[in-house]
Design a protein around this motif. Structure first.
Motif, mmCIF file in Angstrom:
data_model
loop_
_atom_site.group_PDB
_atom_site.id
_atom_site.type_symbol
_atom_site.label_atom_id
_atom_site.label_comp_id
_atom_site.label_asym_id
_atom_site.label_seq_id
_atom_site.Cartn_x
_atom_site.Cartn_y
_atom_site.Cartn_z
ATOM 1 N N TYR A 88 -38.341 -19.856 90.513
ATOM 2 C CA TYR A 88 -38.951 -19.062 91.532
ATOM 3 C C TYR A 88 -38.627 -17.796 91.224
ATOM 4 C CZ TYR A 88 -39.456 -17.283 96.278
ATOM 5 O OH TYR A 88 -39.895 -16.544 97.220
ATOM 6 N N TYR A 89 -39.721 -17.122 91.223
ATOM 7 C CA TYR A 89 -39.665 -15.484 90.544
ATOM 8 C C TYR A 89 -39.210 -14.595 91.653
ATOM 9 C CZ TYR A 89 -40.982 -17.495 86.375
ATOM 10 O OH TYR A 89 -41.167 -18.538 85.221
ATOM 11 N N ILE A 90 -38.216 -13.648 91.700
ATOM 12 C CA ILE A 90 -38.167 -12.551 92.754
ATOM 13 C C ILE A 90 -37.611 -11.374 91.989
ATOM 14 C CG2 ILE A 90 -35.690 -13.381 92.840
ATOM 15 C CD1 ILE A 90 -36.258 -12.923 96.082
ATOM 16 N N ASP A 91 -37.952 -10.274 92.665
ATOM 17 C CA ASP A 91 -37.458 -8.964 92.129
ATOM 18 C C ASP A 91 -36.044 -8.727 92.656
ATOM 19 O OD1 ASP A 91 -39.929 -8.344 91.212
ATOM 20 O OD2 ASP A 91 -40.648 -7.371 93.003
ATOM 21 N N LEU A 92 -35.393 -8.034 91.710
ATOM 22 C CA LEU A 92 -33.930 -7.578 91.992
ATOM 23 C C LEU A 92 -33.922 -6.788 93.344
ATOM 24 C CD1 LEU A 92 -31.391 -7.660 90.194
ATOM 25 C CD2 LEU A 92 -31.910 -5.251 89.433
ATOM 26 N N PHE B 256 -21.195 -23.818 85.887
ATOM 27 C CA PHE B 256 -20.986 -22.836 86.936
ATOM 28 C C PHE B 256 -19.788 -22.435 87.272
ATOM 29 C CE2 PHE B 256 -24.995 -24.919 87.718
ATOM 30 C CZ PHE B 256 -25.918 -23.909 88.265
ATOM 31 N N ASN B 257 -18.989 -22.298 86.210
ATOM 32 C CA ASN B 257 -17.379 -21.677 86.186
ATOM 33 C C ASN B 257 -17.447 -20.557 85.596
ATOM 34 O OD1 ASN B 257 -16.498 -24.101 87.510
ATOM 35 N ND2 ASN B 257 -16.724 -25.242 85.517
ATOM 36 N N THR B 258 -17.977 -20.105 84.544
ATOM 37 C CA THR B 258 -17.725 -18.936 83.793
ATOM 38 C C THR B 258 -18.999 -18.750 82.904
ATOM 39 O OG1 THR B 258 -16.546 -19.960 81.877
ATOM 40 C CG2 THR B 258 -15.237 -18.953 83.594
ATOM 41 N N PRO B 259 -19.715 -17.522 83.082
ATOM 42 C CA PRO B 259 -19.447 -16.703 84.113
ATOM 43 C C PRO B 259 -20.152 -17.183 85.376
ATOM 44 C CG PRO B 259 -21.212 -15.915 82.706
ATOM 45 C CD PRO B 259 -20.705 -17.205 81.927
ATOM 46 N N ALA B 260 -19.673 -17.000 86.392
ATOM 47 C CA ALA B 260 -20.284 -17.447 87.821
ATOM 48 C C ALA B 260 -19.989 -16.451 89.127
ATOM 49 C CB ALA B 260 -19.608 -18.956 88.291
ATOM 50 N N TYR B 261 -20.635 -16.669 89.891
ATOM 51 C CA TYR B 261 -20.583 -15.729 91.121
ATOM 52 C C TYR B 261 -20.814 -16.555 92.424
ATOM 53 C CZ TYR B 261 -21.611 -11.822 94.392
ATOM 54 O OH TYR B 261 -21.653 -11.097 95.277
ATOM 55 N N ALA C 219 -31.106 -10.921 96.115
ATOM 56 C CA ALA C 219 -31.148 -11.236 94.511
ATOM 57 C C ALA C 219 -30.451 -10.168 93.654
ATOM 58 C CB ALA C 219 -32.730 -11.315 94.149
ATOM 59 N N PHE C 220 -29.739 -10.582 92.615
ATOM 60 C CA PHE C 220 -28.842 -9.719 91.542
ATOM 61 C C PHE C 220 -29.232 -10.401 90.219
ATOM 62 C CE2 PHE C 220 -26.335 -13.413 93.039
ATOM 63 C CZ PHE C 220 -25.977 -13.715 91.656
ATOM 64 N N GLU C 221 -28.725 -9.372 89.205
ATOM 65 C CA GLU C 221 -28.415 -10.114 87.721
ATOM 66 C C GLU C 221 -27.122 -9.737 87.302
ATOM 67 O OE1 GLU C 221 -30.051 -6.192 85.316
ATOM 68 O OE2 GLU C 221 -31.427 -7.906 85.755
ATOM 69 N N PHE C 222 -26.698 -10.705 86.459
ATOM 70 C CA PHE C 222 -25.244 -10.688 85.832
ATOM 71 C C PHE C 222 -25.539 -9.466 84.998
ATOM 72 C CE2 PHE C 222 -25.453 -14.890 87.421
ATOM 73 C CZ PHE C 222 -24.205 -15.245 87.689
#
Length: 116
Positions: free
Chosen positions: A2-6, A39-44, A74-77
């Motif tokens: 699913y594509y979404i903007d930041l 889903f442990n490192t890196p994870a949010y 939505a965010f990015e790492f």
């Protein structure tokens, strides 16, 4: 995918496929990761133990207890990963069972003592 903007809101809905009208859904934990296998490192943590960890997280009421609806921004790492994967844990409970996990809401689970 699913594509979404930041910084755009991402709305999610889970549905319990059951003919039993006396069941309800509760979102306990949702974790985001750039790696679909880790889903442990890196994870949010977006939500953990029913507690919102992300300030943009919000739940939405549904007239049907078989739906759990929520959203977050939505965010990015930090390393600018192009993809973010979600893993969510939901709990199914009896509707009206106020001693069940679904009705406890945010819980801070205590850690066990490792001493003798």
């Amino acid at each position: 995918p699913y594509y979404i903007d930041l910084n755009q809101n991402l709305y999610l809905q889970a549905y319990l496929q059951s003919s039993d009208p006396n069941l309800t859904l509760f979102v306990d934990t949702c974790v985001a990761s750039p790696d679909p296998h880790d889903f442990n490192t890196p994870a949010y943590d977006i939500i953990k133990n029913g507690c919102a960890r992300d300030s943009s997280y919000a739940t939405y009421h549904s007239p049907n207890s078989h739906f759990a609806r929520f959203k977050f921004n939505a965010f990015e790492f930090i390393n600018h990963h192009a993809l973010v994967y979600l893993q969510c844990e939901l709990v199914v409970c009896r509707l009206g069972d106020y001693s069940s996990r679904c009705y406890q809401g945010c819980t801070h689970r205590s850690k066990r003592d490792t001493s003798s």
